[in-house]
Motif scaffolding. Structure first.
Motif, PDB file in Angstrom:
ATOM      1  N   ILE A  16       0.830  -1.201   0.000  1.00 45.55           N
ATOM      2  CA  ILE A  16       0.000   0.000   0.000  1.00 45.55           C
ATOM      3  C   ILE A  16       0.865   1.252   0.000  1.00 45.55           C
ATOM      4  N   GLY A  17       2.168   1.088   0.000  1.00 46.20           N
ATOM      5  CA  GLY A  17       3.066   2.234  -0.026  1.00 46.20           C
ATOM      6  C   GLY A  17       4.516   1.792  -0.042  1.00 46.20           C
ATOM      7  N   ASN A  18       4.953   1.162   1.031  1.00 46.85           N
ATOM      8  CA  ASN A  18       6.347   0.743   1.166  1.00 46.85           C
ATOM      9  C   ASN A  18       6.611  -0.491   0.305  1.00 46.85           C
ATOM     10  N   LEU A  19       7.515  -0.357  -0.652  1.00 45.54           N
ATOM     11  CA  LEU A  19       7.788  -1.450  -1.591  1.00 45.54           C
ATOM     12  C   LEU A  19       8.327  -2.698  -0.908  1.00 45.54           C
ATOM     13  N   ALA A  20       8.908  -2.546   0.287  1.00 47.43           N
ATOM     14  CA  ALA A  20       9.454  -3.692   1.003  1.00 47.43           C
ATOM     15  C   ALA A  20       8.371  -4.595   1.575  1.00 47.43           C
ATOM     16  N   ASP A  21       7.118  -4.161   1.503  1.00 47.36           N
ATOM     17  CA  ASP A  21       6.029  -4.957   2.064  1.00 47.36           C
ATOM     18  C   ASP A  21       5.506  -6.035   1.121  1.00 47.36           C
ATOM     19  N   ILE A  22       6.135  -6.211  -0.044  1.00 46.87           N
ATOM     20  CA  ILE A  22       5.761  -7.308  -0.934  1.00 46.87           C
ATOM     21  C   ILE A  22       6.214  -8.627  -0.293  1.00 46.87           C
ATOM     22  N   SER A  23       5.455  -9.698  -0.471  1.00 46.81           N
ATOM     23  CA  SER A  23       5.861 -10.974   0.123  1.00 46.81           C
ATOM     24  C   SER A  23       6.728 -11.765  -0.850  1.00 46.81           C
ATOM     25  N   LEU A  24       7.568 -12.655  -0.291  1.00 43.92           N
ATOM     26  CA  LEU A  24       8.401 -13.510  -1.138  1.00 43.92           C
ATOM     27  C   LEU A  24       7.532 -14.399  -2.011  1.00 43.92           C
ATOM     28  N   TYR A  51      10.671  -4.805  -8.983  1.00 42.78           N
ATOM     29  CA  TYR A  51      10.950  -6.169  -8.540  1.00 42.78           C
ATOM     30  C   TYR A  51      11.555  -7.034  -9.647  1.00 42.78           C
ATOM     31  N   GLY A  52      11.821  -6.440 -10.815  1.00 44.23           N
ATOM     32  CA  GLY A  52      12.409  -7.189 -11.913  1.00 44.23           C
ATOM     33  C   GLY A  52      11.441  -8.146 -12.571  1.00 44.23           C
ATOM     34  N   VAL A  53      10.151  -7.833 -12.537  1.00 40.45           N
ATOM     35  CA  VAL A  53       9.121  -8.691 -13.130  1.00 40.45           C
ATOM     36  C   VAL A  53       8.682  -8.096 -14.466  1.00 40.45           C
ATOM     37  N   ASP A  54       8.707  -8.914 -15.505  1.00 39.20           N
ATOM     38  CA  ASP A  54       8.308  -8.454 -16.841  1.00 39.20           C
ATOM     39  C   ASP A  54       7.337  -9.474 -17.431  1.00 39.20           C
ATOM     40  N   LYS A  55       6.059  -9.177 -17.356  1.00 35.73           N
ATOM     41  CA  LYS A  55       5.015 -10.075 -17.840  1.00 35.73           C
ATOM     42  C   LYS A  55       3.995  -9.282 -18.651  1.00 35.73           C
ATOM     43  N   PRO A  56       3.264  -9.941 -19.562  1.00 47.26           N
ATOM     44  CA  PRO A  56       2.182  -9.249 -20.270  1.00 47.26           C
ATOM     45  C   PRO A  56       1.128  -8.773 -19.271  1.00 47.26           C
ATOM     46  N   LEU A  57       0.623  -7.547 -19.483  1.00 49.49           N
ATOM     47  CA  LEU A  57      -0.370  -6.963 -18.584  1.00 49.49           C
ATOM     48  C   LEU A  57      -1.733  -6.905 -19.257  1.00 49.49           C
ATOM     49  N   LEU A  58      -2.762  -7.217 -18.495  1.00 51.69           N
ATOM     50  CA  LEU A  58      -4.146  -7.156 -18.969  1.00 51.69           C
ATOM     51  C   LEU A  58      -4.895  -6.162 -18.095  1.00 51.69           C
ATOM     52  N   ALA A  59      -5.542  -5.176 -18.692  1.00 49.01           N
ATOM     53  CA  ALA A  59      -6.278  -4.166 -17.920  1.00 49.01           C
ATOM     54  C   ALA A  59      -7.616  -4.739 -17.467  1.00 49.01           C
ATOM     55  N   VAL A  60      -7.824  -4.783 -16.156  1.00 51.07           N
ATOM     56  CA  VAL A  60      -9.094  -5.226 -15.573  1.00 51.07           C
ATOM     57  C   VAL A  60      -9.447  -4.242 -14.465  1.00 51.07           C
ATOM     58  N   HIS A  61     -10.308  -3.281 -14.795  1.00 45.90           N
ATOM     59  CA  HIS A  61     -10.652  -2.237 -13.833  1.00 45.90           C
ATOM     60  C   HIS A  61     -12.166  -2.137 -13.701  1.00 45.90           C
ATOM     61  N   GLN A  62     -12.636  -1.179 -12.899  1.00 40.70           N
ATOM     62  CA  GLN A  62     -14.068  -1.114 -12.588  1.00 40.70           C
ATOM     63  C   GLN A  62     -14.945  -0.848 -13.814  1.00 40.70           C
ATOM     64  N   HIS A  63     -14.392  -0.247 -14.850  1.00 39.17           N
ATOM     65  CA  HIS A  63     -15.185   0.098 -16.025  1.00 39.17           C
ATOM     66  C   HIS A  63     -15.283  -1.034 -17.053  1.00 39.17           C
ATOM     67  N   ASN A  64     -14.371  -2.006 -16.980  1.00 36.95           N
ATOM     68  CA  ASN A  64     -14.394  -3.078 -17.977  1.00 36.95           C
ATOM     69  C   ASN A  64     -14.326  -4.470 -17.349  1.00 36.95           C
ATOM     70  N   GLU A  65     -14.530  -4.535 -16.036  1.00 39.42           N
ATOM     71  CA  GLU A  65     -14.255  -5.784 -15.324  1.00 39.42           C
ATOM     72  C   GLU A  65     -15.072  -6.952 -15.848  1.00 39.42           C
ATOM     73  N   ALA A  66     -16.357  -6.741 -16.128  1.00 36.18           N
ATOM     74  CA  ALA A  66     -17.194  -7.842 -16.594  1.00 36.18           C
ATOM     75  C   ALA A  66     -16.697  -8.403 -17.926  1.00 36.18           C
ATOM     76  N   GLU A  67     -16.392  -7.502 -18.878  1.00 33.69           N
ATOM     77  CA  GLU A  67     -15.914  -7.937 -20.201  1.00 33.69           C
ATOM     78  C   GLU A  67     -14.515  -8.545 -20.109  1.00 33.69           C
ATOM     79  N   ALA A  68     -13.628  -7.875 -19.353  1.00 29.64           N
ATOM     80  CA  ALA A  68     -12.245  -8.348 -19.242  1.00 29.64           C
ATOM     81  C   ALA A  68     -12.169  -9.686 -18.521  1.00 29.64           C
TER      82      ALA A  68
END
Length: 286
Positions: A16-24, A51-68
């Motif tokens: 929610i803010g501090n990047l160190a709060d991600i879990s292993l 975090y050195g993560v490179d993956k394809p991203l898919l947009a799923v938000h409140q305006h398109n959630e049902a379709e996505a």
């Protein structure tokens, strides 16, 4: 060691803010999945780079959630692993994600949650709330109210309902609406409220005060209206008897039309609507 099967949606909590709060475990899964569905690519892409993560991203938000959600289900049916992250914290609580999870489950596919950061539990842990006096059992209980309505009348009705609940209540709010919320919460007078601003971030502030002092606390410094807010309305001793209906009625009459105030007061307290109406007429004449 837990397995991470294919054809599974992984619901991943992010800081929610501090990047160190991600879990292993979250980092492992984000590297493992075939694609990452997210609330906002503009927010998630820079976060993943940290975090050195490179993956394809898919947009799923409140305006398109049902379709996505349908597109995510198709990927899962092909045997892919897909993760879902919101902009911050645990998805599908106040952030998008619930419709996606429901669609995946409806398709007979697996959902695996990865717990982590949450503004709700973070602010509760710093508030020191206890079970309302006179309640059975030990420990604390709370209600998650999330974001209250933005319209003044609807917000005041929601606060009147919260006032009648003796349990601790967690409320979330955005910076552009926090001053209006603070003024509305002032109706709760001496009931304690813990304010968590910019939790886990550089300018984090946590303060506890009577609800009637919240607006003045915000006004004491220009920085205090900035950032995201998580609030805890502390537990209070339940009110019983006729004084309770009178108190609720007076609070509602201060903000709402007479008939609306009477109806809500009756719903909240169980008192007679006719008696409340007569009382409200007398109060209006005074």
């Amino acid at each position: 060691m837990q397995h991470y099967p294919q054809a599974t949606l992984y619901v991943v909590a992010t800081p929610i803010g501090n990047l160190a709060d991600i879990s292993l475990r979250a980092l492992h899964v984000l590297q493992l999945v075939d694609a990452i569905a997210c609330e906002d690519k503009r927010h998630t892409q820079p976060l993943l780079r940290q975090y050195g993560v490179d993956k394809p991203l898919l947009a799923v938000h409140q305006h398109n959630e049902a379709e996505a959600a349908g597109l995510v289900v198709e990927r899962l049916q092909r045997g892919e692993r897909v993760a879902y992250v919101s902009d911050a914290g645990t998805p599908a609580v106040s952030d998008p994600g619930a419709r996606l999870v429901a669609a995946v489950r409806a398709a007979g596919l697996a959902v695996m949650p990865l717990p982590g950061a949450s503004s709700v539990t973070t602010v509760l842990s710093a508030a020191g709330v206890t079970r309302a006096e006179g309640s059975e059992g030990s420990g604390s209980s709370f209600v998650f109210a999330g974001f209250l309505p933005s319209k003044a009348g609807e917000r005041d009705q929601a606060i009147a309902l919260l006032q009648a609940d003796a349990r601790a209540i967690v409320i979330l709010e955005a910076p552009h609406r926090i001053e209006a919320l603070a003024r509305a919460l002032g109706l709760l007078q001496g009931r304690l409220i813990t304010v968590g601003r910019e939790l886990t971030k550089q300018f984090e502030e946590i303060a506890t005060m009577p609800a009637q002092d919240f607006a003045a606390w915000l006004a004491a410094g220009p920085q205090r209206t900035r950032g995201e807010f998580a609030l805890v309305l502390h537990a209070s001793a339940p009110h019983e008897g006729p004084d309770d209906s009178m108190r609720v009625l007076q609070l509602l009459l201060a903000e709402l039309p007479l008939k609306t105030a009477v109806k809500l007061a009756a719903d909240i307290t169980g008192a007679s609507r006719n008696e409340l109406y007569d009382t409200a007429l007398k109060l209006k004449k005074e």
